[in-house]
Design an enzyme around this catalytic site. Structure first.
Site, PDB file in Angstrom:
ATOM      1  N   GLY A  12      -1.490 -77.787  56.481  1.00 37.31           N
ATOM      2  CA  GLY A  12      -0.039 -77.185  56.084  1.00 37.31           C
ATOM      3  C   GLY A  12      -0.011 -75.830  56.648  1.00 37.31           C
ATOM      4  CG  ASP A 160      -1.616 -73.618  36.652  1.00 40.63           C
ATOM      5  OD1 ASP A 160      -0.403 -73.990  36.677  1.00 40.63           O
ATOM      6  OD2 ASP A 160      -2.538 -74.509  37.267  1.00 40.63           O
ATOM      7  CG  HIS A 188      -1.656 -77.551  39.435  1.00 45.01           C
ATOM      8  ND1 HIS A 188      -1.221 -76.225  38.868  1.00 45.01           N
ATOM      9  CD2 HIS A 188      -0.603 -77.934  40.184  1.00 45.01           C
ATOM     10  CE1 HIS A 188       0.086 -75.788  39.358  1.00 45.01           C
ATOM     11  NE2 HIS A 188       0.033 -76.740  40.271  1.00 45.01           N
TER      12      HIS A 188
HETATM   13  P1  NAD Z   1       5.727 -77.286  52.924  1.00 41.67           P
HETATM   14  O1  NAD Z   1       6.348 -78.452  52.647  1.00 41.67           O
HETATM   15  O2  NAD Z   1       6.465 -76.151  53.024  1.00 41.67           O
HETATM   16  O3  NAD Z   1       4.554 -77.404  53.741  1.00 41.67           O
HETATM   17  C1  NAD Z   1       3.514 -78.465  53.706  1.00 41.67           C
HETATM   18  C2  NAD Z   1       3.157 -78.318  55.260  1.00 41.67           C
HETATM   19  O4  NAD Z   1       1.991 -79.328  55.189  1.00 41.67           O
HETATM   20  C3  NAD Z   1       4.181 -78.939  56.207  1.00 41.67           C
HETATM   21  O5  NAD Z   1       4.358 -77.685  57.273  1.00 41.67           O
HETATM   22  C4  NAD Z   1       3.689 -80.082  56.588  1.00 41.67           C
HETATM   23  O6  NAD Z   1       3.961 -80.345  57.930  1.00 41.67           O
HETATM   24  C5  NAD Z   1       2.058 -80.144  56.548  1.00 41.67           C
HETATM   25  N1  NAD Z   1       1.345 -81.397  56.261  1.00 41.67           N
HETATM   26  C6  NAD Z   1       1.797 -82.670  55.875  1.00 41.67           C
HETATM   27  N2  NAD Z   1       0.747 -83.378  55.904  1.00 41.67           N
HETATM   28  C7  NAD Z   1      -0.288 -82.933  56.710  1.00 41.67           C
HETATM   29  C8  NAD Z   1      -1.365 -83.305  57.008  1.00 41.67           C
HETATM   30  N3  NAD Z   1      -1.876 -84.438  57.124  1.00 41.67           N
HETATM   31  N4  NAD Z   1      -2.341 -82.439  57.700  1.00 41.67           N
HETATM   32  C9  NAD Z   1      -1.804 -81.049  57.801  1.00 41.67           C
HETATM   33  N5  NAD Z   1      -0.719 -80.660  57.571  1.00 41.67           N
HETATM   34  C10 NAD Z   1       0.276 -81.463  56.943  1.00 41.67           C
HETATM   35  O7  NAD Z   1       4.969 -77.185  51.294  1.00 41.67           O
HETATM   36  P2  NAD Z   1       4.282 -75.881  50.441  1.00 41.67           P
HETATM   37  O8  NAD Z   1       5.352 -75.080  49.835  1.00 41.67           O
HETATM   38  O9  NAD Z   1       3.567 -75.045  51.464  1.00 41.67           O
HETATM   39  O10 NAD Z   1       3.274 -76.572  49.393  1.00 41.67           O
HETATM   40  C11 NAD Z   1       2.121 -77.121  49.824  1.00 41.67           C
HETATM   41  C12 NAD Z   1       1.679 -77.892  48.827  1.00 41.67           C
HETATM   42  O11 NAD Z   1       1.239 -77.054  47.787  1.00 41.67           O
HETATM   43  C13 NAD Z   1       2.583 -78.940  48.055  1.00 41.67           C
HETATM   44  O12 NAD Z   1       1.741 -80.087  47.683  1.00 41.67           O
HETATM   45  C14 NAD Z   1       2.850 -78.131  46.724  1.00 41.67           C
HETATM   46  O13 NAD Z   1       3.185 -79.008  45.754  1.00 41.67           O
HETATM   47  C15 NAD Z   1       1.502 -77.524  46.411  1.00 41.67           C
HETATM   48  N6  NAD Z   1       1.491 -76.518  45.564  1.00 41.67           N
HETATM   49  C16 NAD Z   1       0.286 -76.456  44.661  1.00 41.67           C
HETATM   50  C17 NAD Z   1       0.317 -75.288  43.744  1.00 41.67           C
HETATM   51  C18 NAD Z   1      -0.881 -75.117  42.997  1.00 41.67           C
HETATM   52  O14 NAD Z   1      -0.857 -74.305  42.191  1.00 41.67           O
HETATM   53  N7  NAD Z   1      -2.163 -76.185  42.935  1.00 41.67           N
HETATM   54  C19 NAD Z   1       1.208 -74.401  43.673  1.00 41.67           C
HETATM   55  C20 NAD Z   1       2.457 -74.337  44.640  1.00 41.67           C
HETATM   56  C21 NAD Z   1       2.475 -75.590  45.376  1.00 41.67           C
HETATM   57  C1  LMR Z   2       3.600 -74.809  41.048  1.00 43.00           C
HETATM   58  O1  LMR Z   2       2.659 -75.031  40.106  1.00 43.00           O
HETATM   59  O2  LMR Z   2       4.190 -73.741  41.286  1.00 43.00           O
HETATM   60  C2  LMR Z   2       3.682 -76.127  41.767  1.00 43.00           C
HETATM   61  O3  LMR Z   2       2.518 -76.923  41.444  1.00 43.00           O
HETATM   62  C3  LMR Z   2       4.994 -76.862  41.663  1.00 43.00           C
HETATM   63  C4  LMR Z   2       4.885 -77.827  42.629  1.00 43.00           C
HETATM   64  O4  LMR Z   2       5.523 -79.041  41.975  1.00 43.00           O
HETATM   65  O5  LMR Z   2       4.942 -77.919  43.846  1.00 43.00           O
END
Ligand code: NAD
Ligand code: LMR
Length: 329
Positions: A12, A160, A188
């Site tokens: 990603g 978190d 999470h």
């Molecule tokens: P985003 O949509 O900006 O970027 C995601 C990227 O992943 C895109 O560029 C997409 O093309 C790519 N992608 C999709 N499928 C793929 C694959 N099979 N292989 C490689 N790349 C792939 O999203 P973001 O804001 O960067 O967030 C990414 C993820 O992180 C989301 O699922 C979001 O919910 C999660 N997130 C988790 C936490 C946490 O605390 N655990 C916090 C914030 C966001």
């Molecule tokens: C966050 O905790 O900021 C993200 O997991 C929220 C989300 O749904 O991408």
């Protein structure tokens, strides 16, 4: 002495977290100021051009520690020889999508990535899953990598953890560095449980300093648990820089250890501790030494905490059942 570069794979890479993450990895914040890195960026075909743009910018920073960037849409190439893998790319929930649809769509991402890690990663691979639903995505990847020790698959609850520290520091009027031993338990998700009963505020027990269970139940816990949604509401996009920062913190701690007398929170495969069913990837308090983590044992869990830990763990068990039913485990 010239050190061999560490191979760091980021999926990603063209997304918003990727953009906030890659420059800090390349500048030494992930592994240390003396550790050279090679980056492997995995994207889907539509994301490759944007990833190339980010790589051009990485080049333009002339980071002394950055020894190479490879961009690919093939997981088998991306994870070849990987020492650290940050699985950020995931399928976001879109309108009308049920939770089962989301789990299935992510199974299509995390299963092949787990298989590629199994076949090609280095023996010391450490995996952090950031993409949501992070705990269950980590479980899917882990199940697809039977030759990799299960404990190498972790899910991110450090954001978190950091959010909870920040809220607690604000409330008690101390610096964030004065908060220790905070724990995030469970998933999470909005069911997560940020636990202050063993935390310290400037050396004193946090729950005693606060002496306010209503604030914990009605303000602190919901603020931390729903912070992701609040950021989306305010920014119009999910947290990115803070998520990238937490990913850096998670891996940095995993590699370099926790400070004496402190611990952190990581989503890790349960060994059955604290009544969390074995195998679920759930957040626990952990200490880290020499690149290996251990669950902090012997904490007394009061009724207030027990009910909340159990609720989040129940959600994790339901997610595991759902992906099992989809044939992903
Ligand atoms: P985003 O949509 O900006 O970027 C995601 C990227 O992943 C895109 O560029 C997409 O093309 C790519 N992608 C999709 N499928 C793929 C694959 N099979 N292989 C490689 N790349 C792939 O999203 P973001 O804001 O960067 O967030 C990414 C993820 O992180 C989301 O699922 C979001 O919910 C999660 N997130 C988790 C936490 C946490 O605390 N655990 C916090 C914030 C966001
Ligand atoms: C966050 O905790 O900021 C993200 O997991 C929220 C989300 O749904 O991408």
């Amino acid at each position: 002495m010239t050190r061999t570069p560490v191979n760091v794979t980021v999926t990603g890479a063209a997304g918003q977290i990727g953009y906030a993450l890659l420059f800090r990895i390349a500048s030494g914040h992930l592994l240390g100021a003396d550790v050279p890195v090679k980056l492997r960026l995995l994207e889907i075909p539509q994301g490759l051009k944007a990833a190339e743009g980010t790589a051009m910018e990485l080049d333009d920073c002339a980071f002394p520690l950055l020894r190479g960037i490879e961009i690919t849409d093939d997981p088998n190439v991306a994870f070849d020889g990987a020492n650290v893998a940050l699985l950020v790319g995931a399928r976001p929930r879109t309108k009308g999508m049920e939770r089962g649809d989301l789990l299935e769509a992510n199974g299509g991402i995390f299963k092949p990535q787990g298989q590629a890690i199994n076949a090609h990663a280095a023996d010391d691979i450490k995996v952090l899953v950031v993409g949501n639903p992070a705990n269950t995505n980590a479980l899917i990847a882990q199940a697809a990598a039977p030759d990799v020790p299960a404990e190498r698959f972790t899910a991110m609850t450090r954001l978190d953890h950091n959010r909870a520290i920040s809220q607690l520091a604000k409330k008690t009027g101390v610096a964030v560095s004065e908060i220790r031993r905070l724990t995030i338990w469970g998933n999470h998700s909005a069911t997560q449980y940020p636990d202050v009963f063993h935390a310290e505020v400037a050396g004193k027990n946090a729950a005693e300093v606060l002496n306010d269970e209503a604030w914990l139940a009605d303000e602190f816990i919901p603020t931390v648990a729903k912070r992701g949604a609040a950021i989306i509401e305010a920014r119009g996009a999910s947290s990115a820089a803070s998520a990238a920062n937490a990913a850096i913190d998670h891996v940095h701690t995993w590699v370099n250890g926790t400070a004496d007398g402190d611990w952190t929170s990581m989503g890790i495969p349960s060994d059955g501790s604290y009544g969390v069913p074995e195998g679920l990837i759930s957040s626990f308090p952990v200490t880290v030494k020499n690149g290996a983590y251990e669950i902090v044992q012997g904490l007394e869990i009061n009724d207030f905490s027990r009910a909340r830990i159990d609720a989040s763990v129940k959600e994790l068990a339901e997610e595991r059942e759902a992906v099992r039913a989809l044939g992903l485990l």
